[in-house]
Motif scaffolding. Structure first.
Motif, PDB file in Angstrom:
ATOM      1  N   TYR A 146     -11.826   0.400   8.626  1.00 38.50           N
ATOM      2  CA  TYR A 146     -10.578   0.386   9.392  1.00 38.50           C
ATOM      3  C   TYR A 146     -10.560  -0.648  10.505  1.00 38.50           C
ATOM      4  N   LYS A 176       0.836  -1.198   0.000  1.00 37.73           N
ATOM      5  CA  LYS A 176       0.000   0.000   0.000  1.00 37.73           C
ATOM      6  C   LYS A 176       0.869   1.245   0.000  1.00 37.73           C
ATOM      7  N   ASP A 213      -8.979   1.898   0.194  1.00 39.18           N
ATOM      8  CA  ASP A 213      -8.690   0.998   1.320  1.00 39.18           C
ATOM      9  C   ASP A 213      -9.591  -0.227   1.231  1.00 39.18           C
TER      10      ASP A 213
END
Lengths: 425, 425
Positions: free
Chosen positions: B190, A13, B219
């Motif tokens: 998250y 990432k 993400d």
């Protein structure tokens, strides 16, 4: 190339370039210019950014034929063979519309149709990338897209590279325009006097192209915004160090931000690859790029078992994975997250970049957890088909109405009931 | 409902809400809060926004069973029948991994695997939407996603609506948490002490949810950000005005920004539908919403032929299309751009919202030109498989090397050559 001790140091990432405010402003201005002044704007921006005032944007059939006819015949044969392989692999992905009928006479299904028109961006600059033309155009062609428009910035003489033109002709691009950058994207999205707009834009480009694609998304579809290239090799002591090193370097030469990682059960291999990388690096024409990539984003990680190695791979979710272990196919089948998996000693990664058939446009930045290589599905759209029979609606409308009322949507309930009102119309 | 004279007045493209700077700032702050303080932040935000201090976030098995056991059995049966229909339709979409072998002993293919974990957002508020639970969860379940996490904001008593819980149990959600808004999205992206992060987030929500989804994209994957609902009816003089009107209103009641359009070859039908809409509007519980939607985004357009009608449809690319004409199936098959096509008099749009089986999460804002209904493909990812045999690489490595050198990538060429170096290792 450093040997690291903790997998916490391993990550693919990286921040995706988001562009500076100034770059953002420039892109907005260019897109606005293209909307307002159309062809005139394209010619002006091309003069400003590419250093050439074109008399026309379109590449003519003669230009295309000439590029094709004068191209090295041996290389042309290679390109044609690669295109056949890529076509053949993507043909396997095609899907048919389907319908099912129910005993009560209803029909349900999916109508699968190609997107009407697609624009492919091909970057300019020093290197020409015929492979990128193939990998973007052929899946669209196989999907049945009728209109495939290529745009690419001309050089100072107003030309596109022969290799790109030859690839475009082989792949079956239907229109080619000499326009690059944000203005090329704007032309594809909004249209001009010369260029009809398209429904979807794919293909790589610099930061201005990426920002422009993001800005027009919604008006048209776009493909993913790719990050720097990545390769992870999973190897045991059956792997050959010089080959592992060569494959790691093949990605490192792309970009100083490219990522090359070896995960291995063999400490001996780890050290030998470390040496080999160093020794091969010094002989590479793109040594400085590759050296920086290896230094900043290269790593060797020693695991205690192949199973642990597979877990590390799944966490990384690499763009390219090579498996060079005993029983490599079985090991590869355990992997859950990877864009493309190259199995065994003879599946060096460039085999997939150019020739084997699978697409080289792959998910980066760990997105292989949920994304796929560019494929035929990216160039079709599905429509649901619902044809309820009178019997089917009669049997079920009261249930549907009850469900709608549970959600507080009375007009939904009345719509299905309207077919069976006592008072008729 | 106005009858318009020019198709230029017809458009489904409306500005997608992008949120104010203040909303953007709030969302960023919340996401940051969730990253830093995890569960504690979730409990705090839930107290602030939903008015309840929870002692735990998770919905227990007992809560779920109780909701299920005490739910109206007749409605529960309807929900279960709908879930079976939706499952059955989505089962047809499943695809297998495939491989092909070549005479030289190579293997090429696509490994198709479910995404590991998916989060589904279910909005709170006055109405509960069990159908939204089904339409997001069932395709994931059918795709084989192992972990399906639902989040939804609790009411002031700290509860989720029974209908939503019952739908979650029927659909096979594996974890449910009482947390909504941007904090719910942050938790899914998250992770916190209680909630493991997921790989993809789907489901509708308010502007804060939409902004949070956009912020975490990359993400994790997200589904599309849907616009207001749309229905276009293509009808000739065989259509029944009261039924057309009822269907137009079924979408208008969703949202003042919803769009309802009739395209018809029959001037008589146009006038009758206009009257019917007015008369049915006055009897609707959600009259004020529907009336505003019809006034601002409703239109009737009279065309001279069905062919012209189909062209208008393709330009609009509606979310929902109803075809109520003679030979409706054939007409529907000519349409290129539409999310879901409802064919014939008995395929009233709510049939697809709740019951028939196809997904009700559909492309809006004209994006049916290039987007598809939510489907099983959205919950799988593909990995390319390349296993070249020694013979295959031996036969082709020189071509691959030549192609790589045409692109100026020497390390790529050397990688494939490394397998056949004279000096060995």
């Amino acid at each position: 190339m450093k040997i690291i001790k903790s997998k916490q140091a391993l990550s693919l990432k990286r921040t995706v370039e988001s562009g500076t405010d100034e770059q953002q402003r420039v892109v907005e201005e260019i897109l606005q210019g293209v909307k307002e002044r159309k062809d005139e704007a394209l010619l002006d921006y091309t003069e400003r950014f590419d250093g050439v005032r074109l008399s026309r944007l379109i590449v003519t059939g003669e230009e295309l034929d000439q590029a094709y006819d004068t191209f090295d015949p041996e290389l042309r044969d290679i390109l044609e063979e690669a295109a056949r392989n890529i076509t053949s692999f993507h043909e396997e992905q095609k899907r048919q519309s389907w319908f099912k009928t129910t005993p009560d006479g209803s029909v349900l299904g999916q109508k699968i149709q190609p997107i009407e028109s697609v624009g492919v961006y091909v970057p300019g600059g020093t290197a020409a990338y015929p492979s990128s033309v193939f990998m973007n155009v052929i899946p669209a062609k196989v999907a049945g897209v009728k209109r495939i428009v290529m745009v690419s910035p001309p050089n100072e003489n107003g030309d596109l590279p022969d290799g790109v033109l030859v690839a475009a002709k082989i792949a079956g691009v239907t229109e080619i325009y000499k326009v690059g950058g944000a203005q090329g994207i704007g032309a594809l999205a909004y249209g001009t006097e010369t260029i009809e707009p398209v429904d979807k834009i794919t293909g790589p480009g610099n930061i201005y192209v990426a920002l422009a694609k993001r800005a027009v998304y919604g008006d048209v579809d776009i493909d993913m915004i790719a990050g720097p290239s990545e390769i992870v090799v999973l190897a045991d002591d059956t792997a050959v160090a010089s080959e592992v090193a060569a494959d790691l370097l093949s990605q490192a030469e792309h970009d100083t931000r490219a990522c090359s990682i070896l995960v291995t059960t063999s400490e001996k291999l780890a050290f030998r690859v470390q040496e080999e990388v160093e020794s091969q690096l010094t002989r590479l024409p793109r040594e400085s790029i590759a050296r920086k990539a290896i230094r900043d984003h290269g790593a060797i990680y020693v695991v205690t078992s192949i199973e642990e190695g597979v877990d590390v791979i799944d966490e990384l979710a690499p763009e390219h994975l090579e498996v060079m272990t005993e029983d490599a196919f079985s090991v590869a089948m355990k992997v859950r997250n990877a864009g493309a998996i190259f199995i065994g000693r003879y599946s060096s990664e460039p085999v997939g970049d150019y020739f084997a058939g699978p697409n080289h446009v792959l998910p980066t930045n760990g997105t292989a957890r949920f994304s796929s290589p560019l494929n035929v599905d990216d160039f079709v759209k599905k429509s649901s088909i619902i044809q309820y029979s009178e019997k089917a609606l009669k049997d079920h409308y009261q249930k549907i109405a009850a469900f709608a009322r549970l959600e507080g949507l009375e007009a939904h309930a009345r719509a299905v009931e309207s077919r069976f009102r006592e008072d008729g119309e």
